[in-house]
Design a protein around this motif. Structure first.
Motif, mmCIF file in Angstrom:
data_model
loop_
_atom_site.group_PDB
_atom_site.id
_atom_site.type_symbol
_atom_site.label_atom_id
_atom_site.label_comp_id
_atom_site.label_asym_id
_atom_site.label_seq_id
_atom_site.Cartn_x
_atom_site.Cartn_y
_atom_site.Cartn_z
ATOM 1 N N ASN A 1 0.871 -1.178 0.000
ATOM 2 C CA ASN A 1 0.000 0.000 0.000
ATOM 3 C C ASN A 1 0.908 1.228 0.000
ATOM 4 O O ASN A 1 1.504 1.565 1.016
ATOM 5 N N ILE A 2 1.033 1.862 -1.158
ATOM 6 C CA ILE A 2 2.032 2.922 -1.310
ATOM 7 C C ILE A 2 1.590 4.235 -0.662
ATOM 8 O O ILE A 2 2.407 5.163 -0.542
ATOM 9 N N GLN A 3 0.322 4.349 -0.265
ATOM 10 C CA GLN A 3 -0.079 5.515 0.517
ATOM 11 C C GLN A 3 0.372 5.368 1.965
ATOM 12 O O GLN A 3 0.736 6.351 2.616
ATOM 13 N N ARG A 4 0.352 4.140 2.452
ATOM 14 C CA ARG A 4 0.743 3.903 3.846
ATOM 15 C C ARG A 4 2.246 3.686 3.974
ATOM 16 O O ARG A 4 2.908 4.270 4.832
ATOM 17 N N ASP A 5 2.806 2.822 3.106
ATOM 18 C CA ASP A 5 4.238 2.524 3.124
ATOM 19 C C ASP A 5 4.896 3.293 1.982
ATOM 20 O O ASP A 5 5.309 2.724 0.969
ATOM 21 N N CYS B 1 4.441 10.699 -2.416
ATOM 22 C CA CYS B 1 3.277 11.427 -1.918
ATOM 23 C C CYS B 1 2.277 10.451 -1.305
ATOM 24 O O CYS B 1 1.909 9.456 -1.928
ATOM 25 N N GLN B 2 1.805 10.761 -0.118
ATOM 26 C CA GLN B 2 0.736 9.956 0.469
ATOM 27 C C GLN B 2 -0.605 10.277 -0.181
ATOM 28 O O GLN B 2 -1.472 9.414 -0.293
ATOM 29 N N SER B 3 -0.762 11.532 -0.598
ATOM 30 C CA SER B 3 -2.014 11.957 -1.225
ATOM 31 C C SER B 3 -1.793 12.133 -2.721
ATOM 32 O O SER B 3 -1.126 13.078 -3.149
ATOM 33 N N GLN C 1 4.674 16.663 -4.713
ATOM 34 C CA GLN C 1 3.931 16.959 -5.945
ATOM 35 C C GLN C 1 4.583 18.073 -6.752
ATOM 36 O O GLN C 1 4.126 18.384 -7.854
ATOM 37 N N GLY C 2 5.653 18.673 -6.229
ATOM 38 C CA GLY C 2 6.415 19.650 -6.992
ATOM 39 C C GLY C 2 5.554 20.768 -7.537
ATOM 40 O O GLY C 2 4.708 21.333 -6.845
ATOM 41 N N LEU D 1 0.335 10.489 -10.742
ATOM 42 C CA LEU D 1 -0.534 10.801 -9.600
ATOM 43 C C LEU D 1 0.222 10.945 -8.295
ATOM 44 O O LEU D 1 -0.129 11.784 -7.453
ATOM 45 N N TYR D 2 1.247 10.123 -8.103
ATOM 46 C CA TYR D 2 1.913 10.089 -6.805
ATOM 47 C C TYR D 2 3.157 10.969 -6.742
ATOM 48 O O TYR D 2 3.989 10.826 -5.856
ATOM 49 N N GLY D 3 3.287 11.893 -7.688
ATOM 50 C CA GLY D 3 4.292 12.925 -7.553
ATOM 51 C C GLY D 3 5.606 12.665 -8.255
ATOM 52 O O GLY D 3 5.817 11.648 -8.918
#
Length: 530
Positions: free
Chosen positions: A194-198, A207-209, A246-247, A349-351
């Protein structure tokens, strides 16, 4: 019913495999050249050269060939698994029929070639996947950008490219014959994260978000969203927010409104990191559209891990990323490409650290799989999705199968050569009939073919190695409308018809209805029925 997967298990045969690569040019081009040239390590491309878009590419066609032993004890081909980096966008979004774009021609041509050359007792599978195609467009003539409408659909151009790739695939397939070996070593590794958590590995933090960039609404070069591409709010990156993971991404709909309407939990978050090592080849399936340079960096990271972990007598010769595998997470660009905030960067999406994060995770996975296969799968997945069915309700057909309209020639351009293609279209013969409704037609089974009478017997027509049927790529089937008694009206089109012979459309039996045949016809500059 025995499924194909069950048959594959119960009917296993001794096998040989071979892996290889061939670099081919003239089939893809870089649609985001300025972003590509912004990479720190790219210094051998002249931006002023109009041909640079054809050299700033991933030219690699990879292939895994599989032969198996037949009942007579001879090894014959069974399948090929291949990868080439190109978007399936040779046809514009204006196409109103389901199609496989230029991949159709490349896949089918190799399959038909193998069946013809080897007379195999089994059907051939050519699985052609897309590699690092994030910035790779089909090598059609560059028509510039489009802002008000989509470009015309160019079927002949798509065919030329697809058949060209198919010809290259045939050549590579044949070249692999001397390398076939019965010594097969397969090692796999799978790790769900889970790349938002880990979201941190080593010194890289993702980026978590996740967030959608404004350029996504604009669309990619040559495939713009009509009129939205002119809106300055959908261009490039932000001048005001350029810090953090997210630059300089300009959020679509601005940052906080987007988080309100598209919260983090609504985005995909669990990536299956996977490595498949087969003899001297390794495949990296990723649920991202990976750009050319991003793919090189990911592959180099995995190659370094393999070279440090595996016996040097068994080195990796062929290693490639396969995009759009095991889900979809948008794009993955390099950090330099991301800063330009083209469509590809906006859709990362994840930066800006996405590629670095993926590289580090896969490097770790490659190190960990040096002794054993790895299968670290999360205990469960939970989805909360809105389900709606677009399929028609099952109903019983009560009418009679019959001809609705006999064959008729549709000429796109006034010419004596009916196989001649106009600027963007192809001539065709059209035939319509009434049949069982769409819930009973079984579109997954062969339905339409062209037949010709030879020495008093009806034979299936071929054009070269291609069958003139819905198993080939010159027959199209359309469902037109419902009709009375729960029946439906269908249309078949035969594109690029062969002139000077006597033919008929043959519709395969369905339900309790027998075969249906059109009137006998011949095609010249006009169609004649007999």
């Amino acid at each position: 019913m025995i499924l194909p997967s069950q048959q594959a298990i119960t009917k296993q045969r001794p096998a040989k495999i071979a892996t290889g690569r061939r670099d081919i040019y003239g089939y893809n081009r870089n649609r985001a050249l300025n972003a590509y040239l912004h990479n720190d390590n790219i210094d051998d491309i002249d931006p002023a050269d109009p041909q640079s878009i054809f050299s700033a590419v991933n030219p690699a066609l990879y292939m895994l060939r599989i032969d198996v032993k037949d009942n007579a004890g001879q090894f014959k081909p069974l399948a090929a698994f291949a990868s080439f980096s190109v978007h399936a966008t040779a046809l514009s979004p204006a196409v109103d029929v389901y199609n496989a774009d230029l991949f159709t021609y490349a896949q089918k041509d190799l399959q038909w070639y193998i069946q013809d050359q080897y007379q195999t007792p089994w059907p051939i599978v050519h699985a052609l996947t897309t590699g690092t195609q994030g910035d790779m467009a089909p090598a059609l003539p560059d028509q510039g950008d489009n802002m008000f409408s989509h470009f015309d659909v160019d079927w002949p151009a798509a065919k030329r490219l697809g058949k060209g790739i198919g010809k290259e695939a045939i050549s590579l397939f044949n070249a692999l014959a001397p390398r076939l070996t019965s010594v097969i070593n397969v090692t796999t590794a799978a790790r769900e994260i889970n790349i938002q958590r880990d979201n941190t590995i080593a010194n890289i933090t993702l980026c978590q978000s996740p967030a959608v960039g404004a350029p996504v609404a604009r669309g990619a070069y040559e495939r713009r969203t009509p009129y939205l591409g002119l809106n300055p709010f959908f261009h490039g990156g932000s001048w005001f927010f350029n810090d953090g993971c997210q630059g300089n991404k300009a959020y679509l709909g601005y940052k906080y409104p987007q988080q309100l309407f598209a919260p983090s939990e609504s985005f995909p978050n669990t990536v299956l990191f996977q490595l498949i090592k087969i003899n001297d080849a390794a495949i990296i399936p990723l649920p991202f559209e990976v750009t050319t340079e991003a793919g090189r960096r990911i592959a180099n990271s995995v190659a370094n891990a393999f070279s440090n972990s595996y016996n040097s007598t068994n080195p990796i010769e062929h290693l490639w990323v396969t995009s759009n595998a095991n889900g979809y997470f948008g794009y993955s660009t390099t950090e330099e490409e991301y800063s330009q905030q083209y469509y590809e960067g906006g859709h990362t999406l994840y930066g800006q650290y996405t590629t670095a994060y993926l590289s580090a995770q896969l490097n770790a996975l490659a190190h960990d799989m040096q002794h054993n296969a790895i299968n670290e799968i999360l205990p469960e997945w939970r989805y909360n999705v809105v389900v709606n069915s677009a399929l028609p309700h099952q109903k019983q057909s009560l009418g009679r199968r019959t001809v609705y309209a006999q064959p008729n020639l549709k000429t796109i351009k006034n010419t004596q050569d009916v196989s001649y293609s106009g600027d963007h279209q192809e001539n065709y013969v059209v035939f319509e009939w009434i049949d069982v409704n769409s819930t009973e037609i079984s579109f997954h089974l062969p339905l339409v073919k062209i037949q010709q009478k030879q020495q008093g017997k009806w034979e299936n027509v071929k054009k070269g190695l291609m069958p003139i049927s819905d198993e080939g790529y010159d027959i199209e089937i359309r469902y037109l409308t419902d009709t009375e008694h729960n029946m439906g009206i269908y249309q078949a089109r035969w594109y690029n018809p062969i002139a000077g012979q006597y033919d008929r459309f043959t519709i395969a039996a369905r339900q309790s209805h027998p075969e249906l045949h059109s009137a006998l016809f011949t095609v010249n500059s006009a169609i004649k029925q007999y």
